[in-house]
Design an enzyme around this catalytic site. Structure first.
Site, PDB file in Angstrom:
ATOM      1  N   ASP A  60       0.716  -1.317   0.035  1.00 33.65           N
ATOM      2  CA  ASP A  60      -0.156  -0.009  -0.039  1.00 33.65           C
ATOM      3  C   ASP A  60       0.849   1.235   0.079  1.00 33.65           C
ATOM      4  OD1 ASP A  60      -1.908   2.009   0.689  1.00 33.65           O
ATOM      5  OD2 ASP A  60      -3.283   0.372   1.526  1.00 33.65           O
ATOM      6  N   SER A 110      -7.424   4.313  -1.225  1.00 28.02           N
ATOM      7  CA  SER A 110      -7.037   2.919  -1.197  1.00 28.02           C
ATOM      8  C   SER A 110      -8.427   2.092  -1.452  1.00 28.02           C
ATOM      9  CB  SER A 110      -6.303   2.441   0.178  1.00 28.02           C
ATOM     10  OG  SER A 110      -5.209   2.977   0.101  1.00 28.02           O
ATOM     11  N   HIS A 171      -9.904  -2.378   6.975  1.00 23.64           N
ATOM     12  CA  HIS A 171      -9.240  -1.258   6.459  1.00 23.64           C
ATOM     13  C   HIS A 171      -9.475  -1.584   4.811  1.00 23.64           C
ATOM     14  CE1 HIS A 171      -6.137   1.883   6.139  1.00 23.64           C
ATOM     15  NE2 HIS A 171      -7.102   2.449   6.985  1.00 23.64           N
ATOM     16  N   GLU A 319      -1.528  -7.783   1.688  1.00 24.82           N
ATOM     17  CA  GLU A 319      -1.207  -6.330   1.811  1.00 24.82           C
ATOM     18  C   GLU A 319      -0.127  -5.896   2.770  1.00 24.82           C
ATOM     19  OE1 GLU A 319      -3.245  -2.120   2.581  1.00 24.82           O
ATOM     20  OE2 GLU A 319      -3.633  -3.889   3.771  1.00 24.82           O
ATOM     21  N   HIS A 366      -1.344   2.859  -4.971  1.00 31.20           N
ATOM     22  CA  HIS A 366      -0.944   4.234  -5.236  1.00 31.20           C
ATOM     23  C   HIS A 366       0.267   4.639  -4.954  1.00 31.20           C
ATOM     24  CE1 HIS A 366      -1.465   5.239  -1.258  1.00 31.20           C
ATOM     25  NE2 HIS A 366      -2.654   4.395  -1.170  1.00 31.20           N
TER      26      HIS A 366
END
Length: 494
Positions: A60, A110, A171, A319, A366
Protein backbone atom coordinates in the site's frame (compact mmCIF):
# COMPACT_ATOMS: atom_id res chain seq x y z
CA UNK A 1 40.74 4.76 -29.93
CA UNK A 2 41.83 7.88 -31.90
CA UNK A 3 39.35 10.04 -33.80
CA UNK A 4 40.66 8.62 -37.10
CA UNK A 5 40.22 5.06 -35.88
CA UNK A 6 36.76 5.85 -34.47
CA UNK A 7 35.69 7.38 -37.79
CA UNK A 8 36.97 4.34 -39.68
CA UNK A 9 35.10 2.05 -37.29
CA UNK A 10 31.84 3.96 -37.76
CA UNK A 11 32.27 3.84 -41.53
CA UNK A 12 32.66 0.09 -41.29
CA UNK A 13 29.43 -0.12 -39.29
CA UNK A 14 27.62 1.79 -42.03
CA UNK A 15 28.53 -0.90 -44.55
CA UNK A 16 28.25 -4.04 -42.46
CA UNK A 17 26.37 -4.88 -39.25
CA UNK A 18 28.83 -5.44 -36.42
CA UNK A 19 27.94 -7.99 -33.78
CA UNK A 20 27.69 -6.80 -30.22
CA UNK A 21 30.95 -8.55 -29.42
CA UNK A 22 32.73 -6.38 -32.03
CA UNK A 23 31.74 -3.05 -30.48
CA UNK A 24 34.53 -1.19 -28.69
CA UNK A 25 32.65 -1.34 -25.37
CA UNK A 26 32.15 -5.11 -25.56
CA UNK A 27 34.64 -5.77 -22.78
CA UNK A 28 32.91 -3.42 -20.33
CA UNK A 29 31.34 -5.17 -17.34
CA UNK A 30 28.09 -3.20 -17.69
CA UNK A 31 27.88 -4.16 -21.36
CA UNK A 32 28.40 -7.83 -20.59
CA UNK A 33 25.77 -7.80 -17.84
CA UNK A 34 23.24 -6.23 -20.22
CA UNK A 35 24.01 -8.88 -22.83
CA UNK A 36 23.35 -11.57 -20.24
CA UNK A 37 20.03 -9.94 -19.39
CA UNK A 38 19.07 -9.85 -23.06
CA UNK A 39 19.94 -13.53 -23.46
CA UNK A 40 17.69 -14.47 -20.55
CA UNK A 41 14.86 -12.33 -21.91
CA UNK A 42 15.10 -14.00 -25.31
CA UNK A 43 14.54 -17.38 -23.66
CA UNK A 44 11.18 -16.35 -22.20
CA UNK A 45 8.04 -18.00 -23.51
CA UNK A 46 4.51 -16.99 -22.44
CA UNK A 47 2.72 -19.46 -20.18
CA UNK A 48 -0.87 -19.90 -21.40
CA UNK A 49 -1.87 -22.67 -19.01
CA UNK A 50 -4.70 -22.23 -16.53
CA UNK A 51 -3.68 -20.62 -13.26
CA UNK A 52 -4.67 -23.04 -10.50
CA UNK A 53 -3.61 -20.47 -7.91
CA UNK A 54 -3.63 -16.67 -8.06
CA UNK A 55 -1.81 -14.49 -5.52
CA UNK A 56 -1.86 -10.71 -5.57
CA UNK A 57 0.50 -8.88 -3.22
CA UNK A 58 -0.17 -5.16 -2.71
CA UNK A 59 2.28 -2.87 -0.96
CA UNK A 60 0.00 0.00 0.00
CA UNK A 61 1.45 3.32 -1.12
CA UNK A 62 4.56 1.73 -2.66
CA UNK A 63 4.72 3.52 -5.97
CA UNK A 64 7.78 3.69 -8.19
CA UNK A 65 9.48 6.30 -5.99
CA UNK A 66 8.77 4.56 -2.69
CA UNK A 67 9.91 1.29 -4.26
CA UNK A 68 13.17 2.96 -5.27
CA UNK A 69 13.78 3.99 -1.67
CA UNK A 70 13.11 0.45 -0.44
CA UNK A 71 15.47 -0.97 -3.06
CA UNK A 72 18.31 1.24 -1.84
CA UNK A 73 17.51 0.50 1.80
CA UNK A 74 17.51 -3.26 1.21
CA UNK A 75 20.75 -3.19 -0.75
CA UNK A 76 22.48 -0.98 1.80
CA UNK A 77 21.41 -3.36 4.58
CA UNK A 78 23.51 -5.97 2.79
CA UNK A 79 26.50 -3.66 2.58
CA UNK A 80 26.14 -2.51 -1.01
CA UNK A 81 25.48 0.83 -2.65
CA UNK A 82 21.82 -0.08 -2.84
CA UNK A 83 20.84 1.24 -6.26
CA UNK A 84 22.02 -1.92 -8.04
CA UNK A 85 20.13 -4.19 -5.60
CA UNK A 86 17.37 -6.37 -7.05
CA UNK A 87 14.23 -6.99 -4.98
CA UNK A 88 12.53 -10.40 -5.38
CA UNK A 89 9.66 -9.15 -7.54
CA UNK A 90 12.02 -7.10 -9.70
CA UNK A 91 13.19 -10.38 -11.22
CA UNK A 92 9.67 -11.14 -12.47
CA UNK A 93 9.63 -11.20 -16.29
CA UNK A 94 6.48 -9.16 -16.87
CA UNK A 95 5.96 -5.51 -16.01
CA UNK A 96 3.49 -2.71 -16.69
CA UNK A 97 2.62 0.75 -15.45
CA UNK A 98 -0.78 1.26 -13.86
CA UNK A 99 -3.03 4.35 -13.77
CA UNK A 100 -4.43 4.72 -10.26
CA UNK A 101 -7.02 7.51 -10.35
CA UNK A 102 -10.56 6.98 -9.02
CA UNK A 103 -13.66 7.88 -11.02
CA UNK A 104 -14.07 11.12 -9.05
CA UNK A 105 -10.50 11.65 -7.82
CA UNK A 106 -7.29 12.48 -9.68
CA UNK A 107 -5.37 11.46 -6.58
CA UNK A 108 -6.86 8.17 -5.41
CA UNK A 109 -7.77 6.62 -2.10
CA UNK A 110 -7.18 2.97 -1.22
CA UNK A 111 -10.86 2.00 -1.22
CA UNK A 112 -11.32 3.06 -4.82
CA UNK A 113 -8.04 1.52 -5.93
CA UNK A 114 -8.66 -1.70 -4.00
CA UNK A 115 -12.08 -2.01 -5.61
CA UNK A 116 -10.55 -1.52 -9.07
CA UNK A 117 -8.06 -4.34 -8.51
CA UNK A 118 -10.55 -6.68 -6.87
CA UNK A 119 -13.69 -6.13 -8.99
CA UNK A 120 -12.55 -5.04 -12.45
CA UNK A 121 -14.22 -1.60 -12.40
CA UNK A 122 -13.06 1.82 -11.36
CA UNK A 123 -15.21 3.52 -8.76
CA UNK A 124 -15.35 6.54 -6.49
CA UNK A 125 -12.99 7.48 -3.69
CA UNK A 126 -13.88 6.04 -0.29
CA UNK A 127 -16.26 3.25 -1.32
CA UNK A 128 -15.78 -0.52 -1.50
CA UNK A 129 -17.30 -3.23 -3.69
CA UNK A 130 -19.73 -0.86 -5.38
CA UNK A 131 -19.82 1.08 -8.63
CA UNK A 132 -19.57 4.84 -9.12
CA UNK A 133 -23.34 5.35 -8.94
CA UNK A 134 -23.33 5.40 -5.12
CA UNK A 135 -22.95 8.54 -3.04
CA UNK A 136 -20.35 8.16 -0.34
CA UNK A 137 -21.93 7.78 3.07
CA UNK A 138 -25.50 7.44 1.73
CA UNK A 139 -26.68 3.91 2.46
CA UNK A 140 -29.81 4.36 0.37
CA UNK A 141 -27.70 4.40 -2.81
CA UNK A 142 -26.07 0.98 -2.38
CA UNK A 143 -28.98 -1.17 -3.52
CA UNK A 144 -28.38 -2.41 -7.06
CA UNK A 145 -24.88 -0.95 -7.20
CA UNK A 146 -22.94 -3.78 -5.53
CA UNK A 147 -20.35 -5.59 -7.68
CA UNK A 148 -18.74 -9.00 -7.24
CA UNK A 149 -15.29 -9.18 -5.64
CA UNK A 150 -12.54 -11.50 -6.78
CA UNK A 151 -12.83 -13.54 -3.58
CA UNK A 152 -16.50 -14.13 -4.34
CA UNK A 153 -15.78 -14.96 -7.98
CA UNK A 154 -12.97 -17.38 -7.12
CA UNK A 155 -15.13 -19.06 -4.46
CA UNK A 156 -17.79 -19.71 -7.10
CA UNK A 157 -15.04 -21.39 -9.14
CA UNK A 158 -14.39 -23.78 -6.25
CA UNK A 159 -11.21 -22.14 -5.01
CA UNK A 160 -10.27 -21.41 -1.40
CA UNK A 161 -9.65 -17.71 -0.75
CA UNK A 162 -7.90 -15.60 1.86
CA UNK A 163 -6.83 -12.12 2.83
CA UNK A 164 -3.69 -11.13 4.75
CA UNK A 165 -2.76 -7.62 5.87
CA UNK A 166 -0.62 -5.76 8.38
CA UNK A 167 -3.44 -3.19 8.57
CA UNK A 168 -6.83 -3.73 10.16
CA UNK A 169 -8.67 -6.43 8.22
CA UNK A 170 -11.54 -3.95 7.97
CA UNK A 171 -9.29 -1.33 6.37
CA UNK A 172 -9.74 -0.35 2.73
CA UNK A 173 -7.44 -2.69 0.82
CA UNK A 174 -8.12 -5.98 2.63
CA UNK A 175 -11.84 -5.15 2.80
CA UNK A 176 -11.91 -4.70 -0.98
CA UNK A 177 -11.88 -8.51 -1.22
CA UNK A 178 -15.16 -9.07 0.61
CA UNK A 179 -16.98 -5.84 1.56
CA UNK A 180 -19.70 -3.81 -0.12
CA UNK A 181 -20.10 -0.41 1.52
CA UNK A 182 -20.84 3.19 0.64
CA UNK A 183 -18.14 4.32 3.05
CA UNK A 184 -14.85 2.70 4.01
CA UNK A 185 -15.22 4.30 7.45
CA UNK A 186 -18.12 1.98 8.36
CA UNK A 187 -15.68 -0.52 9.87
CA UNK A 188 -17.62 -1.38 13.04
CA UNK A 189 -20.60 0.98 13.18
CA UNK A 190 -23.23 2.29 10.80
CA UNK A 191 -24.94 5.68 10.86
CA UNK A 192 -28.46 5.81 12.23
CA UNK A 193 -31.00 4.60 9.70
CA UNK A 194 -28.51 2.69 7.57
CA UNK A 195 -30.22 -0.68 7.12
CA UNK A 196 -29.21 -1.43 3.55
CA UNK A 197 -25.80 -2.86 4.44
CA UNK A 198 -23.82 -4.32 7.35
CA UNK A 199 -20.69 -2.80 8.83
CA UNK A 200 -17.41 -4.07 7.37
CA UNK A 201 -16.38 -6.29 10.31
CA UNK A 202 -19.75 -8.01 10.22
CA UNK A 203 -19.36 -8.50 6.47
CA UNK A 204 -16.06 -10.30 7.05
CA UNK A 205 -17.65 -12.79 9.43
CA UNK A 206 -20.59 -13.14 7.02
CA UNK A 207 -18.08 -13.95 4.28
CA UNK A 208 -16.38 -16.57 6.46
CA UNK A 209 -19.77 -18.11 7.20
CA UNK A 210 -20.62 -18.15 3.49
CA UNK A 211 -17.24 -19.67 2.65
CA UNK A 212 -16.06 -16.75 0.50
CA UNK A 213 -13.19 -16.05 2.93
CA UNK A 214 -11.37 -19.04 4.42
CA UNK A 215 -8.29 -17.39 5.90
CA UNK A 216 -8.20 -13.84 7.31
CA UNK A 217 -5.05 -12.66 9.06
CA UNK A 218 -4.27 -9.12 10.17
CA UNK A 219 -5.12 -6.44 12.70
CA UNK A 220 -8.30 -4.71 13.86
CA UNK A 221 -9.46 -6.76 16.87
CA UNK A 222 -11.26 -3.74 18.35
CA UNK A 223 -13.77 -3.71 15.50
CA UNK A 224 -14.99 -7.23 16.28
CA UNK A 225 -15.85 -6.89 19.99
CA UNK A 226 -18.03 -4.62 22.07
CA UNK A 227 -16.86 -1.70 24.18
CA UNK A 228 -17.68 -3.77 27.28
CA UNK A 229 -15.45 -6.69 26.19
CA UNK A 230 -11.75 -6.89 27.04
CA UNK A 231 -9.45 -8.56 24.52
CA UNK A 232 -6.45 -10.81 25.22
CA UNK A 233 -4.16 -7.81 25.62
CA UNK A 234 -6.41 -5.98 28.07
CA UNK A 235 -8.02 -3.52 25.64
CA UNK A 236 -11.71 -2.80 25.09
CA UNK A 237 -13.51 -3.08 21.78
CA UNK A 238 -15.40 -0.41 19.82
CA UNK A 239 -18.62 -2.17 18.89
CA UNK A 240 -21.91 -1.78 20.74
CA UNK A 241 -22.04 -3.43 24.15
CA UNK A 242 -22.52 -7.18 24.05
CA UNK A 243 -21.48 -7.59 20.41
CA UNK A 244 -18.79 -10.22 19.89
CA UNK A 245 -18.04 -11.21 16.30
CA UNK A 246 -15.04 -13.28 17.38
CA UNK A 247 -17.31 -15.51 19.47
CA UNK A 248 -19.68 -15.75 16.51
CA UNK A 249 -16.81 -16.87 14.27
CA UNK A 250 -15.76 -19.52 16.75
CA UNK A 251 -19.33 -20.86 16.90
CA UNK A 252 -19.11 -21.23 13.13
CA UNK A 253 -16.05 -23.47 13.54
CA UNK A 254 -13.48 -20.82 12.68
CA UNK A 255 -10.13 -21.06 14.48
CA UNK A 256 -9.33 -17.77 16.22
CA UNK A 257 -5.73 -16.73 16.95
CA UNK A 258 -4.38 -13.46 18.33
CA UNK A 259 -0.57 -13.80 18.52
CA UNK A 260 2.34 -15.46 16.77
CA UNK A 261 2.35 -18.46 19.08
CA UNK A 262 -1.33 -19.07 18.43
CA UNK A 263 -0.81 -18.94 14.69
CA UNK A 264 2.11 -21.34 14.93
CA UNK A 265 -0.18 -23.85 16.65
CA UNK A 266 -3.21 -23.35 14.40
CA UNK A 267 -4.28 -26.04 11.96
CA UNK A 268 -3.44 -25.62 8.28
CA UNK A 269 -5.72 -28.46 7.18
CA UNK A 270 -8.32 -26.24 5.55
CA UNK A 271 -10.16 -25.26 8.72
CA UNK A 272 -11.04 -21.54 8.45
CA UNK A 273 -8.80 -19.23 10.49
CA UNK A 274 -9.36 -15.70 11.78
CA UNK A 275 -6.19 -14.05 13.05
CA UNK A 276 -6.50 -10.66 14.77
CA UNK A 277 -3.04 -9.80 16.04
CA UNK A 278 -3.55 -6.21 17.21
CA UNK A 279 -6.32 -4.00 18.51
CA UNK A 280 -5.85 -1.70 15.52
CA UNK A 281 -3.18 -2.00 12.84
CA UNK A 282 -0.38 -4.49 13.36
CA UNK A 283 2.98 -3.16 14.52
CA UNK A 284 5.53 -1.67 12.20
CA UNK A 285 8.21 -4.20 11.32
CA UNK A 286 10.77 -2.21 13.33
CA UNK A 287 8.76 -2.73 16.53
CA UNK A 288 7.18 -6.12 15.80
CA UNK A 289 7.04 -8.50 18.77
CA UNK A 290 4.55 -11.18 19.68
CA UNK A 291 2.90 -11.16 16.28
CA UNK A 292 3.79 -12.85 12.98
CA UNK A 293 5.60 -11.13 10.13
CA UNK A 294 3.91 -10.55 6.79
CA UNK A 295 6.03 -13.34 5.30
CA UNK A 296 4.97 -15.73 8.07
CA UNK A 297 1.30 -14.90 7.59
CA UNK A 298 1.71 -15.38 3.84
CA UNK A 299 3.28 -18.79 4.34
CA UNK A 300 0.53 -19.85 6.75
CA UNK A 301 -2.20 -18.69 4.37
CA UNK A 302 -0.69 -20.50 1.37
CA UNK A 303 -0.40 -23.77 3.29
CA UNK A 304 -3.94 -23.55 4.69
CA UNK A 305 -5.51 -22.47 1.40
CA UNK A 306 -3.67 -25.17 -0.53
CA UNK A 307 -5.16 -27.76 1.81
CA UNK A 308 -8.66 -26.28 1.52
CA UNK A 309 -8.59 -25.66 -2.22
CA UNK A 310 -7.03 -28.97 -3.20
CA UNK A 311 -7.08 -29.56 -6.94
CA UNK A 312 -9.15 -26.42 -7.51
CA UNK A 313 -6.47 -24.19 -6.01
CA UNK A 314 -6.77 -20.88 -4.21
CA UNK A 315 -6.82 -17.09 -4.43
CA UNK A 316 -4.95 -14.93 -1.92
CA UNK A 317 -4.64 -11.18 -1.42
CA UNK A 318 -1.66 -10.00 0.69
CA UNK A 319 -1.26 -6.38 1.74
CA UNK A 320 1.62 -4.51 3.37
CA UNK A 321 -0.64 -1.85 4.83
CA UNK A 322 1.83 -0.09 7.07
CA UNK A 323 4.07 1.06 4.22
CA UNK A 324 1.31 3.56 3.53
CA UNK A 325 0.90 4.59 7.16
CA UNK A 326 4.61 5.36 7.56
CA UNK A 327 4.56 7.68 4.55
CA UNK A 328 1.46 9.44 5.88
CA UNK A 329 3.57 10.17 8.97
CA UNK A 330 6.49 11.26 6.73
CA UNK A 331 8.55 8.57 8.49
CA UNK A 332 10.67 7.12 5.71
CA UNK A 333 12.60 4.77 8.00
CA UNK A 334 9.53 2.71 8.84
CA UNK A 335 8.24 2.98 5.27
CA UNK A 336 11.27 1.23 3.83
CA UNK A 337 11.52 -1.30 6.67
CA UNK A 338 7.95 -2.42 6.04
CA UNK A 339 8.70 -2.32 2.31
CA UNK A 340 11.52 -4.78 2.89
CA UNK A 341 9.13 -6.99 4.92
CA UNK A 342 6.77 -6.91 1.94
CA UNK A 343 9.55 -8.03 -0.39
CA UNK A 344 10.24 -10.91 2.00
CA UNK A 345 6.57 -11.90 1.74
CA UNK A 346 6.81 -11.87 -2.06
CA UNK A 347 9.86 -14.13 -1.87
CA UNK A 348 7.98 -16.46 0.47
CA UNK A 349 4.97 -16.69 -1.85
CA UNK A 350 7.25 -17.38 -4.80
CA UNK A 351 9.19 -20.08 -2.94
CA UNK A 352 6.04 -21.92 -1.82
CA UNK A 353 4.37 -22.04 -5.24
CA UNK A 354 5.06 -23.32 -8.75
CA UNK A 355 5.47 -20.86 -11.62
CA UNK A 356 3.79 -23.41 -13.86
CA UNK A 357 0.38 -23.17 -12.18
CA UNK A 358 0.47 -20.03 -10.01
CA UNK A 359 0.03 -16.47 -11.21
CA UNK A 360 1.75 -14.03 -8.84
CA UNK A 361 0.98 -10.33 -9.26
CA UNK A 362 2.85 -7.67 -7.26
CA UNK A 363 1.73 -4.06 -7.28
CA UNK A 364 0.85 -0.95 -5.27
CA UNK A 365 -2.53 0.70 -5.04
CA UNK A 366 -1.10 4.23 -5.29
CA UNK A 367 2.01 6.31 -4.66
CA UNK A 368 2.79 8.98 -2.05
CA UNK A 369 4.11 12.53 -2.43
CA UNK A 370 7.67 11.32 -1.91
CA UNK A 371 10.63 13.09 -3.54
CA UNK A 372 14.39 12.59 -3.79
CA UNK A 373 16.71 15.53 -3.30
CA UNK A 374 20.01 16.62 -4.75
CA UNK A 375 22.80 15.04 -6.75
CA UNK A 376 23.85 12.41 -4.23
CA UNK A 377 26.93 10.24 -4.61
CA UNK A 378 26.72 6.44 -4.83
CA UNK A 379 26.19 4.73 -1.50
CA UNK A 380 24.56 7.73 0.18
CA UNK A 381 22.42 6.32 2.98
CA UNK A 382 18.89 6.51 1.60
CA UNK A 383 17.59 7.60 5.03
CA UNK A 384 20.37 10.09 5.69
CA UNK A 385 21.84 13.32 4.35
CA UNK A 386 22.62 13.68 0.65
CA UNK A 387 26.40 13.28 0.24
CA UNK A 388 28.51 14.85 -2.48
CA UNK A 389 29.55 12.92 -5.61
CA UNK A 390 33.22 11.91 -5.73
CA UNK A 391 34.49 12.84 -9.19
CA UNK A 392 37.58 10.70 -8.66
CA UNK A 393 35.84 7.56 -7.41
CA UNK A 394 32.57 5.66 -7.10
CA UNK A 395 31.43 6.11 -3.50
CA UNK A 396 30.32 9.50 -2.19
CA UNK A 397 32.82 11.83 -0.52
CA UNK A 398 31.26 11.69 2.94
CA UNK A 399 30.63 15.45 2.82
CA UNK A 400 26.97 16.56 2.92
CA UNK A 401 25.69 18.52 -0.07
CA UNK A 402 24.48 21.96 1.01
CA UNK A 403 21.46 23.95 -0.13
CA UNK A 404 21.48 27.72 -0.79
CA UNK A 405 20.86 28.34 2.91
CA UNK A 406 24.15 26.60 3.67
CA UNK A 407 22.46 23.63 5.34
CA UNK A 408 22.41 19.91 4.47
CA UNK A 409 19.27 18.05 3.44
CA UNK A 410 18.06 14.46 3.45
CA UNK A 411 17.84 12.31 0.32
CA UNK A 412 14.16 11.56 0.94
CA UNK A 413 11.66 14.37 1.37
CA UNK A 414 7.92 14.75 0.94
CA UNK A 415 6.07 17.43 -0.97
CA UNK A 416 3.70 17.82 1.97
CA UNK A 417 3.41 16.55 5.52
CA UNK A 418 4.08 17.22 9.20
CA UNK A 419 7.77 17.95 8.57
CA UNK A 420 7.07 21.11 6.55
CA UNK A 421 9.84 23.72 6.52
CA UNK A 422 7.24 26.47 6.08
CA UNK A 423 5.92 28.32 9.10
CA UNK A 424 2.53 29.87 9.74
CA UNK A 425 3.94 33.33 10.48
CA UNK A 426 6.24 33.65 7.47
CA UNK A 427 7.38 32.07 4.26
CA UNK A 428 10.61 30.08 4.11
CA UNK A 429 13.48 32.36 5.08
CA UNK A 430 16.32 30.21 6.30
CA UNK A 431 14.21 28.78 9.11
CA UNK A 432 14.94 25.17 8.15
CA UNK A 433 16.68 23.22 10.95
CA UNK A 434 20.36 22.36 10.57
CA UNK A 435 19.91 18.55 10.50
CA UNK A 436 22.76 16.21 11.45
CA UNK A 437 23.32 12.74 10.03
CA UNK A 438 22.57 11.22 13.42
CA UNK A 439 19.24 13.02 13.59
CA UNK A 440 18.38 12.08 10.01
CA UNK A 441 19.01 8.38 10.69
CA UNK A 442 16.88 8.27 13.85
CA UNK A 443 14.03 5.77 13.43
CA UNK A 444 11.52 8.45 14.48
CA UNK A 445 12.81 11.13 12.11
CA UNK A 446 10.06 13.00 10.29
CA UNK A 447 11.31 13.79 6.79
CA UNK A 448 11.42 17.39 5.71
CA UNK A 449 8.44 18.46 3.61
CA UNK A 450 7.24 21.51 1.74
CA UNK A 451 3.50 22.09 2.21
CA UNK A 452 2.38 21.87 5.86
CA UNK A 453 -0.14 19.12 6.58
CA UNK A 454 -0.81 17.00 9.66
CA UNK A 455 -0.73 13.88 7.46
CA UNK A 456 1.15 13.51 4.17
CA UNK A 457 -1.03 12.66 1.17
CA UNK A 458 -1.17 10.13 -1.62
CA UNK A 459 -0.15 11.19 -5.11
CA UNK A 460 -1.68 10.27 -8.42
CA UNK A 461 1.18 9.07 -10.60
CA UNK A 462 1.38 5.60 -12.08
CA UNK A 463 2.56 2.60 -10.09
CA UNK A 464 4.23 -0.57 -11.36
CA UNK A 465 2.80 -4.07 -11.56
CA UNK A 466 5.12 -7.08 -11.73
CA UNK A 467 3.96 -10.60 -12.61
CA UNK A 468 5.03 -14.17 -13.29
CA UNK A 469 3.20 -17.39 -14.04
CA UNK A 470 0.25 -18.23 -16.32
CA UNK A 471 -0.86 -15.30 -18.50
CA UNK A 472 1.44 -12.87 -16.72
CA UNK A 473 2.51 -11.60 -20.13
CA UNK A 474 -0.85 -9.85 -20.45
CA UNK A 475 0.36 -7.28 -17.94
CA UNK A 476 2.33 -4.97 -20.22
CA UNK A 477 2.28 -1.38 -21.37
CA UNK A 478 0.34 1.29 -19.47
CA UNK A 479 -2.91 -0.04 -18.03
CA UNK A 480 -5.98 1.15 -16.21
CA UNK A 481 -5.86 -0.29 -12.70
CA UNK A 482 -9.04 -2.35 -13.10
CA UNK A 483 -7.39 -4.35 -15.91
CA UNK A 484 -5.41 -6.24 -13.24
CA UNK A 485 -8.63 -7.99 -12.16
CA UNK A 486 -9.35 -9.07 -15.73
CA UNK A 487 -5.90 -10.60 -16.19
CA UNK A 488 -6.22 -12.57 -12.94
CA UNK A 489 -9.73 -13.74 -13.84
CA UNK A 490 -8.66 -14.68 -17.37
CA UNK A 491 -5.68 -16.66 -16.06
CA UNK A 492 -7.90 -18.64 -13.68
CA UNK A 493 -10.59 -19.48 -16.23
CA UNK A 494 -8.62 -20.64 -19.28
Amino acid sequence: MTFKHTLAFLMTLSVTSATAEELPQAGNAWFKAAQDTLAETLKQQPNTDTAKNVIILISDGNGVGSNYATRLYSGQLEGGYGDDYVQPFETFPNLALVKTYNVNAQTPDSAGTGTAIMTGIKTNSGVLGVNENVRRGDCTTIVGNEVATLNEVMTDMGKATGVVSTARLTHATPASGYAHTVDRRFEYKLPEGCTQQADIATQLIDAMEAGTIDIALGGGRRNFIGKDITDEEGRKGKRAKGENLIARAERLGVQYVWDDMGMALAKTDGTPVLGLFERSHMMYETERTGEPSLAEMTAFAIKALSAKGGDQGFFLQVEAGRVDHASHASNAARMVADGKAFADAVAMADALTDDGDTLIVVTADHEHAVAFNGYCGRGTNILGLCMEIDDAGVEHTGEPALAKDGKPYTVIGYLNGPGSILRKDRNWNGGRPDLTQEEALDIDNVQQALIPRSSETHSGEDVAVYAKGPWAHLLEGTLEQNVIFHVMYHAATQ
